[in-house]
Design an enzyme around this catalytic site. Structure first.
Site, PDB file in Angstrom:
ATOM      1  N   TYR A 125      31.572 101.862  16.585  1.00  0.00           N
ATOM      2  CA  TYR A 125      30.764 102.198  15.408  1.00  0.00           C
ATOM      3  C   TYR A 125      29.335 102.552  15.816  1.00  0.00           C
ATOM      4  CZ  TYR A 125      28.567 101.894  10.831  1.00  0.00           C
ATOM      5  OH  TYR A 125      27.864 102.171   9.691  1.00  0.00           O
ATOM      6  N   GLY A 126      28.800 103.627  15.217  1.00  0.00           N
ATOM      7  CA  GLY A 126      27.407 103.992  15.419  1.00  0.00           C
ATOM      8  C   GLY A 126      27.152 104.950  16.558  1.00  0.00           C
ATOM      9  N   LYS A 127      28.170 105.303  17.345  1.00  0.00           N
ATOM     10  CA  LYS A 127      27.979 106.253  18.437  1.00  0.00           C
ATOM     11  C   LYS A 127      27.696 107.646  17.858  1.00  0.00           C
ATOM     12  CE  LYS A 127      28.767 103.841  22.229  1.00  0.00           C
ATOM     13  NZ  LYS A 127      27.802 103.747  23.351  1.00  0.00           N
ATOM     14  N   PRO A 128      26.707 108.382  18.410  1.00  0.00           N
ATOM     15  CA  PRO A 128      26.472 109.744  17.908  1.00  0.00           C
ATOM     16  C   PRO A 128      27.651 110.650  18.233  1.00  0.00           C
ATOM     17  CG  PRO A 128      25.166 109.311  19.874  1.00  0.00           C
ATOM     18  CD  PRO A 128      25.779 108.004  19.477  1.00  0.00           C
ATOM     19  N   GLY A 134      37.091 110.636  23.244  1.00  0.00           N
ATOM     20  CA  GLY A 134      36.616 109.973  22.038  1.00  0.00           C
ATOM     21  C   GLY A 134      36.158 108.548  22.294  1.00  0.00           C
ATOM     22  N   SER A 148      35.427 105.320  19.741  1.00  0.00           N
ATOM     23  CA  SER A 148      35.515 104.908  18.339  1.00  0.00           C
ATOM     24  C   SER A 148      34.525 103.808  17.981  1.00  0.00           C
ATOM     25  CB  SER A 148      36.935 104.426  18.020  1.00  0.00           C
ATOM     26  OG  SER A 148      37.288 103.331  18.839  1.00  0.00           O
ATOM     27  N   GLU A 183      51.413  88.360  16.500  1.00  0.00           N
ATOM     28  CA  GLU A 183      50.361  88.892  15.628  1.00  0.00           C
ATOM     29  C   GLU A 183      50.270  90.409  15.762  1.00  0.00           C
ATOM     30  OE1 GLU A 183      49.006  87.498  13.195  1.00  0.00           O
ATOM     31  OE2 GLU A 183      49.688  85.466  13.626  1.00  0.00           O
TER      32      GLU A 183
END
Length: 703
Positions: A521-524, A517, A519, A189
């Site tokens: 979602y929603g992290k300031p 970084g 990645s 996969e």
């Protein structure tokens, strides 16, 4: 009975037993040297392989479908180094992989590794597929003696056999591709893997490196394809020497043809009467005669694998690779791809396939493309083309050419009062992008540098990177400027070199930040921070530097929105014609695509394999710098003073600002103090011309 003979007889019996024991020991000891006759995987599996109850509809001996035989034989053919299988669901691919792993351990005694997209996927695969197979395939008991014992040689990530090992690994961490040497590398996969593994390389390249030095290397890459342009398996299959499809003879004209979807714009392929999925049939591309699924299942054993590009045919009855032109036996291709989809499998009906398509089309018409993407991926075994959320590089480049007041690189336009720099660290270089910042976070691209060097050598950070970061810019007014804040990525293999560099320069450059970084979602954009240890000269300095985390997806969302702002002013991003085309290509390299996570479907920014995105990463880090400067808190009075500080110095002496600040200055105290330093001292350095002609960045560095 002659009693005198008894001792002699007893001695003879004992001697015979000893001789037999010695022979058994010699046979066992010499067994590894025994030459086992070569055997194809399909032949071995027909004799030995077994379907376990935990992972199959029925517990039974393995009986291969005709189209599976050619794929399995390619797995075991030493002349074929790479096999790609873009496929739909339910065609038995996982079972073929399991059979190949058992075959390698039992028949060939070769080291091998299989990677799943994540560690959780690996754990599930081992528990539900691999371990039941090792338990139920009888011949594996002779090479896997510790099957019932939990030990360091029988774990979720390692199975040690007699004469070989099997590594089972997750595909997200770069460390899982290191320090192993195998003859067979299997990636299951693959389209569920990241495009790049921790910014190093794509997973296929990393896994392929584990094969170097093998006498008969084998790389197997298979997956249900996902997104067009982002599919690992599609990319590899497109460069294969042969792209194979299983062809069956038409019951009407006798000519071979593959089962294809066809589509509404062509006469052949998969068809059904309007509103009647039960009438599903396949139309021959040669004579346009139709066959039903029952017709297909009567003739499917007469089929063979044929190369779309006209070079090869594989006949599984004779186990020969043939030339399509001459019909004569030929050497197999080194790299071969096999495409197979649900219509070939008897596990579902053609009527059900038609019904799935009708339902997916209805959902698509209603505005939901999820069902159609699932149908194209899971049933047809093809990539799905999304309407990506992205920005075109050509649009930005044309905007730069139309800029009414272009500026040369390293020159800061009049309305910008700060310069911020993002740095991306690569294995042989640093890439730097600098932006001028004005009111409302209006941005101007002012520099793009590539500094070549060895980031593993700390001396080169000082000799090459540091001068680039300290490079002087010139404001439109003629005043000199330097970067007010710098963010350096610590990801990759040079984390501690970056930590040491930041720590050693902390006193002179307190606004040089080590960042990493996130990645999620929603992290300031300006996320959490922590103190981390520094390793230097064999010693560890506890809590030696502060590491800041950056919400990269949030920053990319913000950047993507602002790139669409064309009117000068708040949020607008300006470009100069002095920038190369590569700058725009990298800035817009990523696309926001849907992905499956343990919490359900979400979207994330991802970079297609083969594209570079360093400019985008640097710009994200520059947005973090703007957050650290707290530009969003600046008052109108502070903006006026910042602009005034960049006006030319008309006097050699400037009186010191009065100790009692005017009313307007009181508004500035809070954002200045928030950025760090004494607000009163900051107001003095923000006078229209700093004492001695100090540049704006010099007083910023004193905060």
């Amino acid at each position: 009975m002659n009693m005198a003979l008894l001792p002699r007889q007893a001695w003879a019996v004992a001697a015979a037993e000893a001789r037999a024991a010695i022979e058994r020991a010699m046979r066992k000891g010499l067994s590894p040297l025994k030459a086992v006759p070569p055997q194809r995987l399909s032949t071995w599996a027909a004799k030995n392989f077994y379907l376990s109850a935990e992972s199959s509809q029925g517990q039974q001996d393995w009986v291969a479908y005709p189209f599976q035989i050619g794929i399995m034989d390619a797995f075991s053919n030493d002349a074929i180094e790479e096999v790609n299988v873009p496929k739909s669901a339910r065609v038995g691919y996982t079972k073929m992989l399991l059979a190949f792993m058992a075959y390698n351990a039992h028949h060939r005694r070769r080291n091998q590794a299989i990677w799943q997209p994540t560690d959780d996927d690996r754990d599930s695969f081992v528990k539900t597929e691999l371990e039941p197979m090792l338990r139920d395939v009888e011949c594996m008991a002779s090479v896997f003696v510790g099957a019932s014992v939990k030990s360091k040689e029988n774990t979720l990530h390692l199975k040690r056999f007699l004469g070989s090992v099997l590594h089972t690994l997750g595909g997200k961490a770069a460390k899982n591709y290191r320090r192993i040497t195998v003859a067979a590398a299997l990636l299951d996969e693959i389209d569920g893997f990241d495009q790049r593994v921790e910014k190093s390389a794509d997973p296929i390249t990393l896994a392929g490196k584990r094969l170097e030095g093998a006498a008969y290397p084998k790389l197997i890459v298979g997956s249900t394809p996902r997104i067009k342009g982002m599919s690992h398996v599609e990319r590899r299959a497109n460069v294969a020497e042969a792209y194979m499809r299983y062809q069956v003879p038409c019951v009407h004209c006798g000519l071979d043809h593959p089962l294809t979807w066809g589509g509404k714009d062509v006469r052949h392929g998969f068809k059904w009467n309007a509103g009647d999925p039960d009438s599903a049939h396949h139309v021959c591309p040669h004579c346009h005669g139709s066959i039903t699924q029952a017709d297909y299942l009567r003739i499917w054993d007469q089929g063979s694998w044929v190369d779309d590009r006209g070079g090869f045919r594989y006949d599984h009855h004779t186990a020969q690779w043939l030339s399509l032109v001459s019909g004569m036996p030929v050497k197999p291709p080194r790299h071969v791809a096999f495409h197979v989809w649900t219509a070939y499998s008897p596990q579902t009906t053609w009527a059900k396939i038609a019904r799935e398509c009708i339902e997916a089309a209805a959902s698509l018409k209603a505005g939901d493309d999820g069902a159609m993407q699932g149908f194209v991926n899971e049933t047809r075994g093809e990539t799905y083309e999304l309407d990506f959320e992205s920005t075109e590089s050509s649009v930005l480049e044309q905007r730069a050419k139309a800029e009414p007041h272009p500026w040369p690189l390293r020159t800061v336009p009049q309305c910008a009062v700060h310069v911020v720099t993002g740095v991306d660290t690569q294995k042989d270089r640093w890439e730097l992008v600098s932006w001028g910042v004005g009111r409302g976070e209006e941005l101007w691209a002012v520099d793009y540098q590539v500094v070549y060097g060895n980031p593993a050598d700390l001396r080169e950070w000082d000799d090459k990177l540091k001068p680039a970061l300290e490079r002087q810019f010139q404001h439109h007014s003629g005043m000199p400027m330097h970067a007010d804040a710098v963010a350096i990525d610590t990801g990759g293999n040079f984390t501690h070199q970056c930590y040491q560099f930041i720590s050693r320069n902390a006193k002179a450059h307190p606004r040089w930040y080590a960042i990493k970084g996130e990645s999620e979602y929603g992290k300031p954009i300006k996320s959490r921070s922590k103190l981390v240890d520094i390793k230097a000269n064999g010693r560890i300095q506890k809590r030696g530097v502060r590491l800041w985390f950056v919400g990269t997806d949030t920053a990319k969302d913000l950047l993507h929105g602002r790139l669409s702002v064309t009117e000068p002013g708040e949020g607008c991003i300006h470009f100069t014609p002095a920038l190369p085309s590569e700058f725009y290509a990298q800035l817009t390299a990523e696309k926001r695509i849907p992905v499956r996570t343990p919490k359900g479907m979400t979207t994330r920014w991802d970079c297609p394999v083969g594209k570079r995105n360093e400019v985008l990463d640097c710009t994200v880090y520059a947005l973090f710098c703007i957050q650290m400067l707290e530009v969003h808190k600046y008052t109108e009075a502070l903006w006026r003073r910042l602009s005034a500080a960049l006006e030319p110095d008309l006097f050699s002496q400037v009186p010191e600002a009065p100790s009692s600040a005017p009313e307007a200055d009181a508004e500035e105290a809070e954002p200045i103090a928030a950025a760090g330093g004494n607000a009163r001292d900051r107001r003095r350095t923000l006078a229209p011309a700093a004492p001695g002609g100090l540049a704006s960045t010099e007083w910023m560095s004193r905060l």
